[in-house]
Design a protein around this motif. Structure first.
Motif, PDB file in Angstrom:
ATOM      1  N   VAL A 104       0.843  -1.013  -0.182  1.00 42.51           N
ATOM      2  CA  VAL A 104       0.016   0.187  -0.006  1.00 42.51           C
ATOM      3  C   VAL A 104       0.771   1.230   0.183  1.00 42.51           C
ATOM      4  CG1 VAL A 104      -2.116  -0.891   1.183  1.00 42.51           C
ATOM      5  CG2 VAL A 104      -0.167  -0.210   2.567  1.00 42.51           C
ATOM      6  N   ASP A 105       2.210   1.111   0.562  1.00 40.56           N
ATOM      7  CA  ASP A 105       2.853   2.204   0.583  1.00 40.56           C
ATOM      8  C   ASP A 105       3.394   2.690  -1.024  1.00 40.56           C
ATOM      9  OD1 ASP A 105       2.805   2.774   3.373  1.00 40.56           O
ATOM     10  OD2 ASP A 105       4.652   1.482   3.773  1.00 40.56           O
ATOM     11  N   VAL A 107       1.776   2.088  -3.572  1.00 42.16           N
ATOM     12  CA  VAL A 107       0.326   2.849  -4.346  1.00 42.16           C
ATOM     13  C   VAL A 107       0.412   4.280  -3.787  1.00 42.16           C
ATOM     14  CG1 VAL A 107      -2.131   2.404  -4.517  1.00 42.16           C
ATOM     15  CG2 VAL A 107      -0.981   0.446  -4.285  1.00 42.16           C
ATOM     16  N   ASP A 108       0.460   4.353  -2.443  1.00 45.47           N
ATOM     17  CA  ASP A 108       0.265   5.794  -2.015  1.00 45.47           C
ATOM     18  C   ASP A 108       1.473   6.754  -2.753  1.00 45.47           C
ATOM     19  OD1 ASP A 108      -1.428   5.045  -0.186  1.00 45.47           O
ATOM     20  OD2 ASP A 108      -0.223   5.005   1.730  1.00 45.47           O
ATOM     21  N   LYS A 111       0.111   7.502  -6.099  1.00 48.26           N
ATOM     22  CA  LYS A 111      -0.688   8.455  -6.138  1.00 48.26           C
ATOM     23  C   LYS A 111      -0.110  10.115  -5.983  1.00 48.26           C
ATOM     24  CE  LYS A 111      -5.472   9.567  -4.280  1.00 48.26           C
ATOM     25  NZ  LYS A 111      -6.392   9.062  -3.465  1.00 48.26           N
ATOM     26  N   ASP A 303      -7.503   4.555  -5.437  1.00 51.74           N
ATOM     27  CA  ASP A 303      -7.974   4.055  -4.112  1.00 51.74           C
ATOM     28  C   ASP A 303      -8.355   2.659  -4.223  1.00 51.74           C
ATOM     29  OD1 ASP A 303      -7.463   6.680  -3.094  1.00 51.74           O
ATOM     30  OD2 ASP A 303      -9.534   7.297  -2.944  1.00 51.74           O
ATOM     31  N   SER A 305      -7.320   0.505  -6.412  1.00 51.77           N
ATOM     32  CA  SER A 305      -6.212  -0.367  -6.591  1.00 51.77           C
ATOM     33  C   SER A 305      -5.368  -0.536  -5.211  1.00 51.77           C
ATOM     34  CB  SER A 305      -5.052   0.257  -7.634  1.00 51.77           C
ATOM     35  OG  SER A 305      -5.785   0.308  -8.864  1.00 51.77           O
ATOM     36  N   ARG A 306      -5.578   0.555  -4.427  1.00 56.04           N
ATOM     37  CA  ARG A 306      -4.764   0.562  -3.159  1.00 56.04           C
ATOM     38  C   ARG A 306      -5.372  -0.461  -2.308  1.00 56.04           C
ATOM     39  NH1 ARG A 306      -4.686   2.460   2.318  1.00 56.04           N
ATOM     40  NH2 ARG A 306      -2.760   3.649   2.677  1.00 56.04           N
TER      41      ARG A 306
END
Length: 332
Positions: A104-105, A107-108, A111, A303, A305-306
């Motif tokens: 998730v990091d 993906v962040d 983004k 969001d 995808s995350r």
């Protein structure tokens, strides 16, 4: 702006490119202009074979081409986030193969880069754009199944290709990242909500990846889901959505064609619903054009995808520790 044709570049010569090249060649708003490899010879040969105008012997050279508007990132999983960010920083929009990232990091970070540079980034879950998927979602939302109770899905095939990146743990290999992500994504998109907790089991292969993964997800309102993915089970694919009043069976959920049937069973009667489909990968290409040229939101948000990555990570953690895990959806 809407008359502009988007020039695309392929970041790698991966096998999956073959699926995206035909829709790019027929689209009126998109044009395939370049391909990059780590080898000039490989890129040149590939460009001749597929009639692509420009070939680059490095990924950096492709990103430096001012004529390229959109990058298709088909690199191995562990390079998705890194090169998507590099492409965005170079001013390119990106359609990135699934999974968008492995944490998730990551993906962040994708983004944040997309926001900072004002670029569109979308994950290439092609099935989400197909009329069959949209019809399934419509049927579920219409209440034709009654109160949803259970969703089941499977995506398995035998993968014994020596040297395949999908079998390499360090490259983000494993059946759940490659194909298990599909029933997970399908379930989440049909329900329109995220699981409260998940439980997973895995059969680990010689390289440390999950050769087979069995997962369960518990949602609000007493909805449950079960799925399996595997590199060790012969080709086996389906989705089944079960409600209090009926069952919807989808024989080809992830790679639907131009003519498909889905089946709605209520009591002892089964209704065949015919779907007029489309070329499978054209949807994600045109969705990128809509987002870039018309300012529409991509069908698959970052969001979304995350959340899919968060569920996969929780399932893998559950398989490791042997108990249920609550996905870390956080906020951003």
């Amino acid at each position: 702006m809407t008359n502009k044709i988007l020039n695309w570049g392929l970041l790698s010569t991966a096998r999956i490119n073959r699926a995206l090249i035909p829709p790019l060649q027929v689209s009126k708003r998109n044009k395939l202009k370049a391909v990059a490899s780590r080898s000039t010879e490989v890129a040149a040969k590939y460009s001749r074979e597929w009639k692509i105008p420009h070939a680059y012997g490095s990924y950096e050279a492709l990103l430096a081409d001012p004529e390229i508007d959109v990058i298709y990132n088909s690199l191995p999983n562990h390079l998705h986030a890194e090169w998507t960010i590099k492409a965005v920083e170079a001013g390119k929009h990106v359609l990135c193969e699934k999974p968008l990232a492995l944490t998730v990091d990551e993906v962040d970070a994708v983004k944040s880069a997309a926001r900072k540079h004002g670029r569109v980034v979308a994950e290439a879950f092609m099935y989400r754009h197909h009329p069959q998927t949209l019809k399934v979602q419509e049927l579920v939302k219409s209440g034709s199944l009654g109160t949803l109770k259970l969703i089941r899905g499977s995506y398995s095939y035998v993968n014994s290709r020596e040297g395949d990146v999908r079998l390499d743990l360090e490259m983000g290999g494993g059946s759940i990242w490659d194909v298990g992500c599909y029933p997970i994504s399908y379930t989440r998109s049909v329900l329109g909500m995220e699981p409260l907790e998940v439980f997973g089991w895995q059969v680990t292969g010689e390289t440390g990846i999950d050769m087979t993964f069995i997962g369960q997800m518990r949602f609000a309102e007493d909805v449950h889901a079960q799925f399996d993915s595997s590199f060790a089970i012969p080709y086996h694919v389906f989705m089944e959505i079960i409600g209090s009043d009926g069952t919807l069976s989808v024989p080809h959920p992830f790679k639907p064609g131009e003519k498909e049937n889905i089946y709605l069973t209520r009591g002892d009667k089964t209704e065949t619903i015919k779907i007029k489909g489309q070329e499978l990968y054209i949807g994600e290409v045109e969705d990128m054009a809509d987002a870039i040229l018309l300012g529409k939101d991509p069908l698959i948000s970052l969001d979304d995808s995350r959340a899919n990555v968060a569920v996969i990570k929780a399932l893998l953690e559950s398989a490791r520790v042997g108990k249920s895990v609550k996905p870390d959806f956080g906020s951003f």
